[in-house]
Write an enzyme that holds these catalytic residues in place. Structure first.
Site, PDB file in Angstrom:
ATOM      1  N   HIS A   1       0.803  -1.223   0.000  1.00  0.00           N
ATOM      2  CA  HIS A   1       0.000   0.000   0.000  1.00  0.00           C
ATOM      3  C   HIS A   1       0.837   1.274   0.000  1.00  0.00           C
ATOM      4  O   HIS A   1       0.280   2.374  -0.129  1.00  0.00           O
ATOM      5  CB  HIS A   1      -0.983   0.000   1.177  1.00  0.00           C
ATOM      6  CG  HIS A   1      -2.319   0.552   0.813  1.00  0.00           C
ATOM      7  ND1 HIS A   1      -3.472   0.296   1.526  1.00  0.00           N
ATOM      8  CD2 HIS A   1      -2.720   1.357  -0.209  1.00  0.00           C
ATOM      9  CE1 HIS A   1      -4.495   0.914   0.969  1.00  0.00           C
ATOM     10  NE2 HIS A   1      -4.064   1.577  -0.083  1.00  0.00           N
TER      11      HIS A   1
ATOM     12  N   ASP B   1      -9.642  -0.568   3.851  1.00  0.00           N
ATOM     13  CA  ASP B   1      -8.470  -1.241   4.402  1.00  0.00           C
ATOM     14  C   ASP B   1      -8.787  -1.713   5.821  1.00  0.00           C
ATOM     15  O   ASP B   1      -9.539  -1.049   6.548  1.00  0.00           O
ATOM     16  CB  ASP B   1      -7.306  -0.236   4.444  1.00  0.00           C
ATOM     17  CG  ASP B   1      -5.936  -0.874   4.567  1.00  0.00           C
ATOM     18  OD1 ASP B   1      -5.828  -1.966   5.143  1.00  0.00           O
ATOM     19  OD2 ASP B   1      -4.958  -0.252   4.105  1.00  0.00           O
TER      20      ASP B   1
ATOM     21  N   HIS C   1      -6.502  -1.648   7.902  1.00  0.00           N
ATOM     22  CA  HIS C   1      -5.568  -0.814   8.648  1.00  0.00           C
ATOM     23  C   HIS C   1      -5.715   0.640   8.217  1.00  0.00           C
ATOM     24  O   HIS C   1      -6.094   0.925   7.081  1.00  0.00           O
ATOM     25  CB  HIS C   1      -4.130  -1.276   8.392  1.00  0.00           C
ATOM     26  CG  HIS C   1      -3.921  -2.749   8.575  1.00  0.00           C
ATOM     27  ND1 HIS C   1      -4.102  -3.662   7.547  1.00  0.00           N
ATOM     28  CD2 HIS C   1      -3.586  -3.458   9.673  1.00  0.00           C
ATOM     29  CE1 HIS C   1      -3.873  -4.878   8.008  1.00  0.00           C
ATOM     30  NE2 HIS C   1      -3.564  -4.787   9.291  1.00  0.00           N
TER      31      HIS C   1
ATOM     32  N   ASP D   1      -3.110   2.780   8.170  1.00  0.00           N
ATOM     33  CA  ASP D   1      -1.856   3.208   7.542  1.00  0.00           C
ATOM     34  C   ASP D   1      -1.547   4.658   7.894  1.00  0.00           C
ATOM     35  O   ASP D   1      -1.185   5.468   7.037  1.00  0.00           O
ATOM     36  CB  ASP D   1      -1.917   3.009   6.020  1.00  0.00           C
ATOM     37  CG  ASP D   1      -2.036   1.536   5.644  1.00  0.00           C
ATOM     38  OD1 ASP D   1      -1.801   0.674   6.512  1.00  0.00           O
ATOM     39  OD2 ASP D   1      -2.372   1.255   4.478  1.00  0.00           O
TER      40      ASP D   1
ATOM     41  N   HIS E   1       4.571   0.777   4.399  1.00  0.00           N
ATOM     42  CA  HIS E   1       3.193   0.556   3.950  1.00  0.00           C
ATOM     43  C   HIS E   1       2.187   0.883   5.051  1.00  0.00           C
ATOM     44  O   HIS E   1       0.984   0.956   4.776  1.00  0.00           O
ATOM     45  CB  HIS E   1       2.995  -0.865   3.406  1.00  0.00           C
ATOM     46  CG  HIS E   1       2.834  -1.941   4.436  1.00  0.00           C
ATOM     47  ND1 HIS E   1       2.180  -3.137   4.171  1.00  0.00           N
ATOM     48  CD2 HIS E   1       3.265  -2.041   5.715  1.00  0.00           C
ATOM     49  CE1 HIS E   1       2.196  -3.902   5.242  1.00  0.00           C
ATOM     50  NE2 HIS E   1       2.848  -3.266   6.188  1.00  0.00           N
TER      51      HIS E   1
ATOM     52  N   ASP F   1      -7.299  -2.010  -0.398  1.00  0.00           N
ATOM     53  CA  ASP F   1      -6.409  -3.035   0.139  1.00  0.00           C
ATOM     54  C   ASP F   1      -7.255  -4.284   0.330  1.00  0.00           C
ATOM     55  O   ASP F   1      -8.262  -4.259   1.051  1.00  0.00           O
ATOM     56  CB  ASP F   1      -5.823  -2.569   1.475  1.00  0.00           C
ATOM     57  CG  ASP F   1      -4.757  -3.497   2.029  1.00  0.00           C
ATOM     58  OD1 ASP F   1      -4.898  -4.727   1.869  1.00  0.00           O
ATOM     59  OD2 ASP F   1      -3.806  -3.000   2.644  1.00  0.00           O
TER      60      ASP F   1
ATOM     61  N   ASP G   1      -6.952  -6.731   2.094  1.00  0.00           N
ATOM     62  CA  ASP G   1      -7.123  -7.221   3.466  1.00  0.00           C
ATOM     63  C   ASP G   1      -8.313  -6.574   4.163  1.00  0.00           C
ATOM     64  O   ASP G   1      -8.657  -6.933   5.297  1.00  0.00           O
ATOM     65  CB  ASP G   1      -5.839  -7.096   4.286  1.00  0.00           C
ATOM     66  CG  ASP G   1      -5.462  -5.673   4.691  1.00  0.00           C
ATOM     67  OD1 ASP G   1      -6.324  -4.773   4.709  1.00  0.00           O
ATOM     68  OD2 ASP G   1      -4.276  -5.462   5.009  1.00  0.00           O
TER      69      ASP G   1
ATOM     70  N   GLU H   1      -1.839  -5.223  -2.020  1.00  0.00           N
ATOM     71  CA  GLU H   1      -1.550  -6.196  -0.956  1.00  0.00           C
ATOM     72  C   GLU H   1      -2.001  -7.626  -1.263  1.00  0.00           C
ATOM     73  O   GLU H   1      -2.238  -8.418  -0.352  1.00  0.00           O
ATOM     74  CB  GLU H   1      -2.130  -5.717   0.389  1.00  0.00           C
ATOM     75  CG  GLU H   1      -1.556  -4.406   0.893  1.00  0.00           C
ATOM     76  CD  GLU H   1      -0.147  -4.506   1.469  1.00  0.00           C
ATOM     77  OE1 GLU H   1       0.393  -5.642   1.534  1.00  0.00           O
ATOM     78  OE2 GLU H   1       0.421  -3.452   1.834  1.00  0.00           O
TER      79      GLU H   1
END
Length: 307
Positions: A110, A132, A134, A136, A149, A234, A236, A279
């Site tokens: 990312h 995402d 996360h 980030d 990332h 992303d 994930d 990702e």
């Protein structure tokens, strides 16, 4: 029965691969662009009626390329190489933003968003939807790992290492331009900084409580002032049951239909200007399942409909 082609009106799509895994420590996401191409990204978009040009890959050094990239700079892993790649990516993204075609950037980790988002933001008013697990939102002071990332959103707001925040400096974002969705895994100090940032965040709890349709419409309402949206996906963000082949899987993510519904409602807004898909780690995947789902989601985002 094979679905008949949709009418994209001959609109153009540009595919740019960014095979970079420098932003994190688990190898494999550099093969994400190949996995997405193997899953038929171009053919599926052409079936929707788009004129698709695959511009190949940005050149990315491997982590073993030099001592400097291995040891890191000021605790940030592979900082010089990431700066080099994302600066080039910014230039490419800015040129595409000035044209009529929709760019799709295939990651890689990312950290590519340091260049892609800044490039899209260099031309006109833009909102960013960060999908995402996360946030980030780490900086060199808060990161527990030194993995870049985990820092692009903070850097896009001007927080963090100067060599990262200066990429596309004139197009640095404001918190009001950013909405996050699907967040469920935050570092402790990152969490505190995010709560104070002014960024709108819809966590998995809010999706559970309110449902994706309501959350997606709230996302669009929050970004209503921006005629162009950069969608940074992303994989994930999805639950590992649906997308097992990702760099940093986190249980409890978006379901298959929640993800598609979000993409479908974004498509209906008519404001999608650029897309990141990041990702994907084929080493951890099951029969390219994650890349195939990512291609499906991009098609939904660009207008594929059930009826």
């Amino acid at each position: 029965m094979r679905q008949q082609p949709e009418t994209a009106g001959g609109r153009g799509v540009r595919i740019i691969g960014v095979p970079m895994d420098l932003g994190q420590q688990r190898r494999g996401v550099d093969m994400g662009p190949s996995a997405l191409r193997y899953a038929g990204m171009q053919a599926h978009l052409e079936h929707l009626g788009y004129e698709v040009t695959d511009e190949g890959n940005i050149n990315v050094p491997v982590p073993e390329a030099s001592t400097e990239t291995i040891t890191g700079v000021n605790g940030l892993r592979h900082l010089p190489a990431i700066e080099q790649v994302t600066q080039e990516l910014y230039t490419r993204a800015a040129a595409l933003a000035a044209g009529p075609d929709t760019p799709i950037f295939l990651g890689g980790d990312h950290s590519i968003a340091l260049g892609t988002v800044a490039g899209t933001g260099s031309v006109g008013t833009m909102g960013l939807l960060w999908i995402d697990a996360h946030a980030d939102f780490n900086t060199p002071e808060t990161t527990p790992s030194g993995n870049i990332h985990g820092m692009p959103v903070a850097a896009l707001l001007g927080r963090g290492a100067a060599s990262l925040t200066e990429i596309g400096r004139r197009s640095q974002l404001k918190p009001a331009q950013i909405v996050m969705i699907g967040v469920r895994d935050l570092d402790l100090e990152e969490r505190r900084q995010l709560k104070q940032s002014g960024i709108t965040v819809f966590t998995m709890r809010e999706i559970d409580e309110q449902g994706m349709a309501r959350i997606a419409r709230r996302v669009l309402d929050r970004l209503a002032a921006f005629p162009r949206l950069h969608i940074s996906l992303d994989m994930d963000a999805l639950d590992p049951d649906f997308a097992p082949g990702v760099g940093t899987p986190v249980p409890g993510g978006l379901s298959y239909r929640e993800a598609h519904l979000l993409m479908e409602l974004l498509a209906e807004s008519g404001r999608v200007a650029a897309v990141d898909v990041v990702e994907i780690n084929p080493i951890l995947d099951h029969g390219n399942k994650t890349a195939e789902l990512a291609v499906e989601l991009v098609c939904s985002l660009l207008g594929k409909r059930i009826l």
